[in-house]
Design a protein around this motif. Structure first.
Motif, mmCIF file in Angstrom:
data_model
loop_
_atom_site.group_PDB
_atom_site.id
_atom_site.type_symbol
_atom_site.label_atom_id
_atom_site.label_comp_id
_atom_site.label_asym_id
_atom_site.label_seq_id
_atom_site.Cartn_x
_atom_site.Cartn_y
_atom_site.Cartn_z
ATOM 1 N N TRP A 10 0.842 -1.194 0.000
ATOM 2 C CA TRP A 10 0.000 0.000 0.000
ATOM 3 C C TRP A 10 0.883 1.251 0.000
ATOM 4 C CZ3 TRP A 10 -4.373 0.735 4.242
ATOM 5 C CH2 TRP A 10 -5.277 1.709 3.809
ATOM 6 N N ASN A 11 0.693 2.117 -0.992
ATOM 7 C CA ASN A 11 1.260 3.461 -0.919
ATOM 8 C C ASN A 11 0.341 4.253 0.003
ATOM 9 O OD1 ASN A 11 1.554 6.307 -1.315
ATOM 10 N ND2 ASN A 11 2.688 5.926 -3.191
ATOM 11 N N ASP A 151 4.640 0.710 -5.460
ATOM 12 C CA ASP A 151 4.108 1.732 -6.345
ATOM 13 C C ASP A 151 5.105 1.928 -7.468
ATOM 14 O OD1 ASP A 151 3.167 3.950 -7.632
ATOM 15 O OD2 ASP A 151 3.231 5.287 -5.890
ATOM 16 N N ASN A 153 4.340 3.456 -10.304
ATOM 17 C CA ASN A 153 4.014 4.721 -10.964
ATOM 18 C C ASN A 153 3.962 4.601 -12.488
ATOM 19 O OD1 ASN A 153 3.292 7.111 -9.443
ATOM 20 N ND2 ASN A 153 5.250 6.881 -8.380
ATOM 21 N N THR A 206 -5.740 1.084 -9.167
ATOM 22 C CA THR A 206 -5.246 1.155 -7.784
ATOM 23 C C THR A 206 -5.068 2.582 -7.301
ATOM 24 O OG1 THR A 206 -2.890 1.162 -8.389
ATOM 25 C CG2 THR A 206 -3.976 -1.004 -8.146
ATOM 26 N N TRP A 207 -5.316 3.574 -8.168
ATOM 27 C CA TRP A 207 -5.073 4.981 -7.818
ATOM 28 C C TRP A 207 -6.103 5.869 -8.483
ATOM 29 C CZ3 TRP A 207 -4.213 9.202 -10.950
ATOM 30 C CH2 TRP A 207 -3.729 10.372 -10.351
ATOM 31 N N ARG A 223 -3.813 1.939 -12.870
ATOM 32 C CA ARG A 223 -3.180 0.835 -12.121
ATOM 33 C C ARG A 223 -1.684 1.140 -12.020
ATOM 34 N NH1 ARG A 223 -1.355 -4.996 -12.782
ATOM 35 N NH2 ARG A 223 -1.046 -4.549 -14.999
ATOM 36 N N ASP A 225 0.047 0.551 -8.996
ATOM 37 C CA ASP A 225 0.624 -0.301 -7.957
ATOM 38 C C ASP A 225 0.599 -1.754 -8.425
ATOM 39 O OD1 ASP A 225 0.623 1.754 -5.491
ATOM 40 O OD2 ASP A 225 -1.196 2.008 -6.696
ATOM 41 N N ARG A 247 -10.406 3.450 -0.609
ATOM 42 C CA ARG A 247 -10.275 4.798 -1.183
ATOM 43 C C ARG A 247 -11.345 5.738 -0.640
ATOM 44 N NH1 ARG A 247 -9.594 9.147 -2.438
ATOM 45 N NH2 ARG A 247 -8.649 10.097 -4.301
ATOM 46 N N SER A 253 -5.627 7.508 1.518
ATOM 47 C CA SER A 253 -4.553 7.670 0.543
ATOM 48 C C SER A 253 -5.192 7.737 -0.835
ATOM 49 C CB SER A 253 -3.591 6.482 0.612
ATOM 50 O OG SER A 253 -2.661 6.525 -0.452
ATOM 51 N N ASP A 254 -4.459 8.284 -1.814
ATOM 52 C CA ASP A 254 -4.968 8.246 -3.184
ATOM 53 C C ASP A 254 -4.727 6.882 -3.833
ATOM 54 O OD1 ASP A 254 -2.280 8.875 -3.023
ATOM 55 O OD2 ASP A 254 -2.320 10.438 -4.556
ATOM 56 N N HIS A 255 -3.999 6.022 -3.160
ATOM 57 C CA HIS A 255 -3.781 4.639 -3.589
ATOM 58 C C HIS A 255 -4.586 3.698 -2.695
ATOM 59 C CE1 HIS A 255 -0.036 5.427 -6.057
ATOM 60 N NE2 HIS A 255 -0.071 6.513 -5.303
#
Length: 264
Positions: A10-11, A151, A153, A206-207, A223, A225, A247, A253-255
C-alpha cells in the motif's frame, strides 16, 4: 512458517497521517506482511508501536524526512535487510528482505517522474526512466525466487487507465515508460499477479487523483501499484485482490492496498 502467506502492499501517502485506516485495514484483512510506500517519516519516529500491538513485531524501515520512504511490517521473522539506491541519489525508495521460507521480498517506490514526459525538459522524468533501467540490470541477474511489490508509478496496459487515448502523453502511461517497464518484466520473466488473476481487458485500478471531488463519479483510475513474482513463486499464488473500498475511508490515501495470497 505457515503453509499460507498473505502479503499486502500500500502506498499510504504518510503513515502517521493515516494510522487509523492502516489499523482498520490490518484488523480486517490480517495479512502476514504489509509493505508500505511513501511513509514520509524518518526511522527514529516511525509509529512502530501501533503495528507491534497488532502483531507486526518485525519491522524493517527505510525512511527520510517528509518524502518517499518504505517499510516492511511483518508477523514473521525477516532477514537480510538490503537497500538498493536505484534512484542513485540516496532517496529512500527500496527495501528488501528474506522470508523464513527463503523467498526474497522487495518493496519499491518508483519515482512519479514529474509532469512533462521529456527527460530534456524535465529531469525528473529522466530519473524515473534511469531508475527502472537500474532495476532491470538488477533483475537480469536475479537468481533467487522473489516477490517484488510497490508503487511502480506506471500503468502499462491500455486497460490499466481510464482512457488510453487521453493519457498517452501523460506521465505514467507514455509509450517510453511502458516500454521500460516491459523490459524490466521480461528481464526475469516476472509474472504480473494483478493481471494473472484479473486478465485484461477487465477493469483494474489502484489509484485515483485527489483532484476529483467524487472519485467514484468519473472513475478516472490508473493501475500504478503492482505485485510481481518470479515464475516459480507465481505458481504458488492463490488469490489477488485490490481493495477499492479503502479509497472511500476517512482521510484516505490516493492509492489502495493490494493483497496476494500464496500457498506453499
Amino acid at each position: 512458517m505457515a503453509d499460507t502467506l498473505k502479503i499486502a502492499s500500500w502506498n499510504i501517502n504518510s503513515v502517521r497521517a493515516r494510522m487509523d485506516i492502516v489499523t482498520r485495514f490490518l484488523t480486517e484483512e490480517q495479512p502476514d506482511i504489509l509493505c508500505l510506500q511513501e511513509t514520509k517519516v524518518v526511522d527514529t519516529i516511525f509509529p512502530g508501536d501501533p503495528f507491534r500491538k497488532l502483531g507486526y513485531v518485525h519491522q524493517v524501515l527505510n525512511g527520510q524526512p517528509m518524502h518517499h520512504g518504505v517499510a516492511i511490517l511483518s508477523k514473521l521473522p525477516l532477514d537480510e535487510d538490503l537497500r538498493h539506491d536505484w534512484q542513485d541519489n540516496g532517496e529512500a525508495r527500496h527495501i528488501g528482505v528474506r522470508l523464513p521460507n527463503g523467498i526474497r521480498l522487495e518493496n519499491v517506490y518508483i519515482p512519479a517522474g514529474g509532469d512533462i514526459p521529456d527527460r530534456t525538459l524535465n529531469p525528473k522524468f529522466g530519473q524515473k526512466l534511469d531508475f527502472v533501467e537500474r532495476m532491470t540490470r538488477w533483475s537480469e541477474v536475479l537468481a533467487e525466487p522473489t516477490v517484488i511489490v510497490g508503487d511502480f508509478n506506471i500503468a502499462p496496459l491500455e486497460c490499466d487507465v481510464w482512457s488510453h487515448k487521453q493519457l498517452l502523453d501523460v506521465v505514467s502511461h507514455t509509450p517510453i515508460e511502458v516500454a521500460a517497464l516491459t523490459r524490466l518484466q521480461q528481464s526475469h520473466d516476472w509474472v504480473d499477479l494483478g493481471r494473472h488473476f484479473v486478465p485484461p481487458p477487465q477493469r483494474l485500478y489502484t489509484w485515483w487523483s485527489y483532484r476529483s471531488k467524487d472519485w467514484t463519479a468519473n472513475d478516472r483510475g490508473r493501475r500504478l501499484d503492482h505485485m510481481w513474482a518470479s515464475p516459480a513463486v507465481a505458481k504458488q499464488a492463490t488469490a489477488h485482490r485490490v481493495l477499492e473500498g479503502c479509497r472511500s475511508w476517512l482521510k484516505p490515501s490516493d492509492h489502495i492496498p493490494l493483497v496476494t495470497e500464496f500457498a506453499f
